[in-house]
Design a protein around this motif. Structure first.
Motif, short mmCIF file in Angstrom:
data_model
loop_
_atom_site.label_atom_id
_atom_site.label_comp_id
_atom_site.label_asym_id
_atom_site.label_seq_id
_atom_site.Cartn_x
_atom_site.Cartn_y
_atom_site.Cartn_z
N ARG A 126 48.97 44.90 31.11
CA ARG A 126 48.37 45.95 31.94
C ARG A 126 47.54 45.35 33.09
N SER A 127 46.65 44.40 32.73
CA SER A 127 45.71 43.91 33.75
C SER A 127 46.46 43.19 34.88
N LEU A 128 47.54 42.50 34.56
CA LEU A 128 48.33 41.86 35.63
C LEU A 128 48.99 42.89 36.53
N GLY A 129 49.35 44.04 35.96
CA GLY A 129 49.95 45.10 36.77
C GLY A 129 48.91 45.82 37.61
N VAL A 130 47.77 46.17 36.99
CA VAL A 130 46.71 46.91 37.70
C VAL A 130 46.20 46.10 38.91
N TYR B 183 59.35 36.38 31.55
CA TYR B 183 59.53 36.20 30.10
C TYR B 183 58.96 34.86 29.65
N CYS B 184 59.30 33.80 30.38
CA CYS B 184 58.82 32.47 29.99
C CYS B 184 57.30 32.35 30.18
N GLU B 185 56.77 33.04 31.17
CA GLU B 185 55.31 33.04 31.34
C GLU B 185 54.64 33.64 30.11
N GLY B 186 55.23 34.72 29.58
CA GLY B 186 54.70 35.33 28.35
C GLY B 186 54.79 34.38 27.17
N VAL B 187 55.94 33.72 27.01
CA VAL B 187 56.11 32.77 25.90
C VAL B 187 55.06 31.66 25.99
N GLU B 188 54.88 31.13 27.18
CA GLU B 188 53.95 30.00 27.35
C GLU B 188 52.49 30.44 27.19
N MET B 189 52.20 31.67 27.58
CA MET B 189 50.85 32.20 27.41
C MET B 189 50.53 32.30 25.91
N ALA B 190 51.50 32.75 25.12
CA ALA B 190 51.30 32.82 23.66
C ALA B 190 51.14 31.43 23.06
N ARG B 191 51.90 30.47 23.59
CA ARG B 191 51.80 29.10 23.07
C ARG B 191 50.45 28.48 23.43
N ASP B 192 50.04 28.62 24.68
CA ASP B 192 48.87 27.89 25.17
C ASP B 192 47.54 28.57 24.87
N ALA B 193 47.55 29.88 24.72
CA ALA B 193 46.29 30.60 24.53
C ALA B 193 46.40 31.65 23.42
N GLY B 194 47.35 31.45 22.52
CA GLY B 194 47.58 32.43 21.46
C GLY B 194 46.41 32.57 20.51
N HIS B 195 45.53 31.54 20.46
CA HIS B 195 44.35 31.64 19.60
C HIS B 195 43.42 32.75 20.08
N LEU B 196 43.61 33.24 21.30
CA LEU B 196 42.80 34.36 21.79
C LEU B 196 43.23 35.68 21.17
N GLY B 197 44.36 35.67 20.45
CA GLY B 197 44.77 36.86 19.71
C GLY B 197 45.86 37.64 20.42
N MET B 198 46.82 38.11 19.63
CA MET B 198 47.92 38.87 20.21
C MET B 198 47.44 40.19 20.79
N SER B 199 46.52 40.87 20.08
CA SER B 199 46.10 42.20 20.55
C SER B 199 45.25 42.06 21.81
N HIS B 200 44.70 40.87 22.05
CA HIS B 200 44.06 40.60 23.34
C HIS B 200 45.12 40.29 24.41
N GLN B 201 46.02 39.38 24.09
CA GLN B 201 46.93 38.90 25.13
C GLN B 201 47.86 39.99 25.66
N ILE B 202 48.28 40.90 24.80
CA ILE B 202 49.20 41.94 25.28
C ILE B 202 48.55 42.82 26.34
N PHE B 203 47.22 42.92 26.34
CA PHE B 203 46.55 43.76 27.35
C PHE B 203 46.78 43.21 28.76
N SER B 204 47.12 41.92 28.85
CA SER B 204 47.37 41.35 30.18
C SER B 204 48.63 41.94 30.80
#
Lengths: 323, 323
Positions: free
Chosen positions: A233-237, A210-231
């Motif tokens: 999937r990619s982290l699971g695959v 959960y905290c990794e997700g929060v920090e990813m949004a904080r540190d790289a949120g300029h990459l866009g939410m619709s981009h970041q949520i795909f991770s």
């Protein structure tokens, strides 16, 4: 919040108000005491989205609180939430921001059978932006200001949920607010998108993911939410995050994006040194409190259900019970 | 892209390659000519998500292209897309960025029955960020570079869709890329969220509402995507936007947020003066082209299906047909 234990007869005798928080998906009925706490609380799943026509609403209210109403016929009955929408029991026009308890009280409408008063929702507008809406949360905000007077001068009040609301308060008035569809986004992505396919129930809360997700949004949120949520999937695959962690990671990403936007909006309003209060279910408030701390060390005040206090304040502001 | 008309026998005689674009939800089979254009194209809905086991894949390939394979048994058969995923016909490990046609070609794997070569997907990584993945789009990018050599030195290639891909190209290599779940977000929000309830089919494209969404994302996107999309409800509830316009408005908002993040990412990579190419279905590319123009006056080059050209290039890079 529910006050200390008392017998049903004692609670009925002490009640000042019958309050109803009647949302889309459920109804909660309260006997409210003079301190704004619920003496008794009842809940049903008969939300406004499940009902059609005045008779249906009247019947559900009677099932939920008819015994209270007959035992104490002099008590006012006040309801807030989607019960007042254009598809509800009575179409109660929105009050407009800035609005305080008095403005909300003056917009109340009575049901056709005369049994209950329904509180208007709130509309915020201006600055060339689309309008935003709430129904029910305005009453919780009024309750929060009643229970914590230090919030009246200046505060940011956040009500996490399916549709989270962030409200700016100054001088006891809601100046403006913003909805974030965080909870609903999580639900539809988990149930209906490709992201849900790899997720497994962990049976618990994976705080690290959960905290990794929060920090990813904080540190790289300029990459866009619709981009970041795909991770999620990619982290699971790629096997870099275990399947039971992916749900909490996605939750952290979505809440992190809510904080990213909400905290900037709060700072733009020069409320970043005013108190930030979380109002809602304790489990959800704990998640947001943790996210706020991780995101930027913001300490939040947490309040449980403030609807009973809000209903009491609005009944007083309307003059239907003495202040 | 499909080349000019010719008889089935002429097309078969002229073909250099049997190419298969085999995604999750469908399959397209091509007879590819020496110029990289499809001489004939066939499509079925038998995507990788509907199939399980090598025999099922082999049977579908035989239905789609068995007559071509028997008539020209010497032609190589190359396939790209989810057919190469861990749940596909053959699990073909991802190639990693930066990667060019040669790197992709060297990662191909043959199917167990020996009939086809399957192209690897592409993985991008680094900078402390989660990995990102594509399968199928790498072949379209190779095809775009084949068809438009001026893109090889420096370009940003955007493939709009369910999962849009933005790729940075330098020196004929894909340096990195980013997925945006724009199309899937639109679908799940429209079908499964509160936003879809007020929407009505307009039977056409409401360009004004779409552009309003794009501009709202550009001008106030810092307020957050999960906030802004709620306006597709509040504008409907308040009657400020007619129900048939709400869907295109939401589409504009979501695509606008993709551009907001993607164009900043492109500028950070110092590619804002390099060409931007859109590769995909003409209808979707027109929407993105319009959004790019409205968002910031960016002129995009539009390419239709470049998979046949990519399959041919990769067959040449692999040495299975002469360059």
């Amino acid at each position: 919040m529910v006050s200390g234990a008392s017998s049903p007869a004692d609670a009925l005798a002490a009640a000042r108000l019958i309050g109803i928080d009647w949302g889309s998906s459920g109804l909660r009925a309260f006997l409210v005491g003079a301190d704004g706490l619920a003496l008794v609380e009842r809940a049903t799943a008969q939300g406004a989205a499940t009902l059609s026509g005045a008779d249906a609403y009247a019947a559900v209210l009677d099932q939920a609180a008819g015994d209270w109403m007959r035992a104490r016929p002099e008590l006012p009955v006040l309801a807030c939430g989607m019960v007042g929408s254009q598809y509800g029991w009575v179409d109660v026009p929105y009050a407009t921001c800035p609005a305080d308890a008095r403005a909300l009280a003056s917009g109340m409408r009575r049901t056709p059978d005369g049994t209950a008063l329904i509180i208007p929702g709130l509309l915020t507008d201006g600055g060339g932006l689309p309008p935003d809406l709430m129904r029910g949360e305005e009453t919780q905000i009024v309750g929060a200001l009643q229970m914590r007077p230090e919030l009246r001068e200046q505060a940011c009040i956040v009500l996490p949920g399916t549709h989270s609301k962030w409200a700016q308060v100054r001088g006891g008035r809601v100046e403006r607010f913003a909805t974030h569809m965080t909870g609903e986004l999580y639900a539809v992505l988990r149930q209906h998108s490709v992201l849900g396919r790899l997720m497994q129930d962990s049976g618990g809360f994976d705080e690290a993911a959960y905290c990794e997700g929060v920090e990813m949004a904080r540190d790289a949120g300029h990459l866009g939410m619709s981009h970041q949520i795909f991770s999620a999937r990619s982290l699971g695959v790629t096997g870099r995050m275990p399947a039971p962690a992916l749900g909490d990671y996605l939750s952290g990403l979505l809440i992190g994006h809510e904080l990213r936007a909400g905290l900037e909006w709060r700072a733009d309003a020069k409320l970043d040194h005013a108190p930030l209060a979380l109002v809602g279910s304790p489990a959800l408030c704990v998640r947001y409190q943790l996210a706020l701390k991780r995101y930027s060390g913001v300490q939040a005040l947490v309040l449980d259900n403030t609807a009973p206090a809000g209903l009491l304040s609005l009944a007083q502001a309307a003059g239907v019970i003495p202040a």
